[in-house]
Design an enzyme around this catalytic site. Structure first.
Site, PDB file in Angstrom:
ATOM      1  N   SER A 230     -12.538   6.622  -4.259  1.00 51.52           N
ATOM      2  CA  SER A 230     -12.360   6.886  -5.689  1.00 51.52           C
ATOM      3  C   SER A 230     -10.925   6.577  -6.092  1.00 51.52           C
ATOM      4  O   SER A 230     -10.031   6.522  -5.248  1.00 51.52           O
ATOM      5  CB  SER A 230     -12.671   8.349  -5.995  1.00 51.52           C
ATOM      6  OG  SER A 230     -14.005   8.629  -5.672  1.00 51.52           O
ATOM      7  N   GLY A 231     -10.720   6.419  -7.387  1.00 53.70           N
ATOM      8  CA  GLY A 231      -9.388   6.084  -7.884  1.00 53.70           C
ATOM      9  C   GLY A 231      -9.333   4.627  -8.309  1.00 53.70           C
ATOM     10  O   GLY A 231     -10.258   3.847  -8.027  1.00 53.70           O
TER      11      GLY A 231
ATOM     12  N   GLY B  33      -5.677  12.951  -5.748  1.00 53.28           N
ATOM     13  CA  GLY B  33      -5.086  12.876  -7.083  1.00 53.28           C
ATOM     14  C   GLY B  33      -6.158  12.819  -8.163  1.00 53.28           C
ATOM     15  O   GLY B  33      -5.989  13.343  -9.262  1.00 53.28           O
TER      16      GLY B  33
ATOM     17  N   GLU C 247     -14.529  12.551  -0.449  1.00 50.32           N
ATOM     18  CA  GLU C 247     -13.788  11.475   0.219  1.00 50.32           C
ATOM     19  C   GLU C 247     -13.580  11.806   1.697  1.00 50.32           C
ATOM     20  O   GLU C 247     -13.711  10.948   2.567  1.00 50.32           O
ATOM     21  CB  GLU C 247     -12.431  11.267  -0.455  1.00 50.32           C
ATOM     22  CG  GLU C 247     -12.515  10.611  -1.821  1.00 50.32           C
ATOM     23  CD  GLU C 247     -11.189  10.579  -2.546  1.00 50.32           C
ATOM     24  OE1 GLU C 247     -11.068   9.793  -3.488  1.00 50.32           O
ATOM     25  OE2 GLU C 247     -10.280  11.339  -2.201  1.00 50.32           O
TER      26      GLU C 247
ATOM     27  N   LYS D  90       3.414   3.976  -2.247  1.00 54.41           N
ATOM     28  CA  LYS D  90       2.691   5.112  -1.651  1.00 54.41           C
ATOM     29  C   LYS D  90       3.170   5.420  -0.222  1.00 54.41           C
ATOM     30  O   LYS D  90       2.779   6.435   0.353  1.00 54.41           O
ATOM     31  CB  LYS D  90       1.187   4.810  -1.619  1.00 54.41           C
ATOM     32  CG  LYS D  90       0.568   4.429  -2.967  1.00 54.41           C
ATOM     33  CD  LYS D  90       0.294   5.638  -3.803  1.00 54.41           C
ATOM     34  CE  LYS D  90      -0.349   5.315  -5.147  1.00 54.41           C
ATOM     35  NZ  LYS D  90      -1.784   5.225  -5.142  1.00 54.41           N
TER      36      LYS D  90
HETATM   37  C1  5RP Z   1      -8.815  10.281  -5.557  1.00 56.92           C
HETATM   38  C2  5RP Z   1      -7.872   9.717  -4.566  1.00 56.92           C
HETATM   39  C3  5RP Z   1      -7.335   8.376  -4.823  1.00 56.92           C
HETATM   40  O1  5RP Z   1      -7.595   7.553  -3.743  1.00 56.92           O
HETATM   41  C4  5RP Z   1      -5.840   8.473  -5.018  1.00 56.92           C
HETATM   42  O2  5RP Z   1      -5.584   9.369  -6.085  1.00 56.92           O
HETATM   43  C5  5RP Z   1      -5.215   7.110  -5.340  1.00 56.92           C
HETATM   44  O3  5RP Z   1      -5.636   6.648  -6.576  1.00 56.92           O
HETATM   45  P1  5RP Z   1      -5.094   5.292  -7.202  1.00 56.92           P
HETATM   46  O4  5RP Z   1      -5.660   4.182  -6.397  1.00 56.92           O
HETATM   47  O5  5RP Z   1      -5.609   5.300  -8.637  1.00 56.92           O
HETATM   48  O6  5RP Z   1      -3.584   5.329  -7.158  1.00 56.92           O
HETATM   49  O7  5RP Z   1      -7.555  10.320  -3.561  1.00 56.92           O
HETATM   50  O8  5RP Z   1      -9.180  11.602  -5.239  1.00 56.92           O
END
Ligand code: 5RP
Length: 232
Positions: free
Chosen positions: A27-28, A97, A104, A122
């Protein structure tokens, strides 16, 4: 994170996908780009099936034509591709996040191979600058939150600041796909990450936390020019 860097990371992850695989779909925003690209190769004839880690990812997968199965139908998950909020030494990560950490983590833990797609921003030496999400059962959540605070202090997190996550309109608590609350714990640095992870998991009422350990063997770091593949 530039859109280009995300796309480069997501595209590089496609090289780990093989016909016949059952794939965990993260997700994300970065994981969503991967799902979109996967939809294109499925359209060209690649046969795979996905297990979505969130309702949002499931909606996108259906939209781009990636066949989905329910996790209960899967006896095997070959590969999971997901993003992260922070990636530290030994590929320890903070995730959640987007609030999807429980599903996940279940999917990542069931996978033969975990591939994480991120950009350079990151990568960190010590986890904790990004607020650590902790998912708690609504029953007794105030007590649980205090216990979480105690764990973080005892583990050496200087002055944790914990905030219950609210929905985007700011009017009601954020509710996870599993019906739980999230507390975002800003620690600045989490010095003994394995110890903190174990102690948090031991608190009754903590459903899951966003420290992911030993769940990924490949991290793909997207840049504006391409992607670097790091392997443990
Ligand atoms: C969601 C997550 C996402 O993988 C993490 O927040 C990164 O998101 P993005 O690719 O939008 O930076 O853990 O729960």
């Amino acid at each position: 994170m530039s859109a280009k860097a995300k796309e480069h990371a997501a595209r590089a992850a496609l090289s780990y996908v093989e016909a016949g695989m059952t794939l965990g779909l993260g997700s994300g925003s970065t994981a969503e780009i991967f799902v979109e690209l996967l939809g294109l190769v499925v359209d060209e004839g690649l046969s795979v099936r996905g297990i979505a880690s969130s309702e949002q990812t499931a909606d996108l997968a259906r939209h781009v034509g990636v066949p989905l199965i329910d996790i209960e139908q899967a006896d095997h998950i070959h590969l999971t591709v997901d993003g992260a909020d922070e990636v530290g030494p030994e590929f320890a990560m903070i995730k959640g996040g987007g609030g999807r950490l429980l599903r996940e983590k279940i999917i990542a833990n069931a996978s033969d191979l975990g591939v994480c797609i991120v950009d350079e921003s990151k990568l960190v030496d010590v986890l904790g600058a990004y607020p650590l999400p902790v998912e708690v059962d609504p029953f007794g959540y105030t007590i649980t939150a205090k216990k979480v605070f105690d764990v973080l202090v005892a583990a050496g997190c200087a002055t944790p600041v914990m905030e219950q996550r609210y929905a985007d309109d700011g009017k009601a608590p954020f509710i996870t796909d599993g019906g739980n609350y999230i507390f975002d714990c800003t620690c600045t640095a989490i010095p003994r990450v394995r110890q903190v992870a174990a102690k948090l998991s031991a608190v009754p009422g903590v459903v899951e936390h966003g420290i992911f350990l030993d769940l990924v063997r490949v991290v793909i770091v997207g840049t504006d020019d391409g992607a670097d593949i790091l392997e443990l």
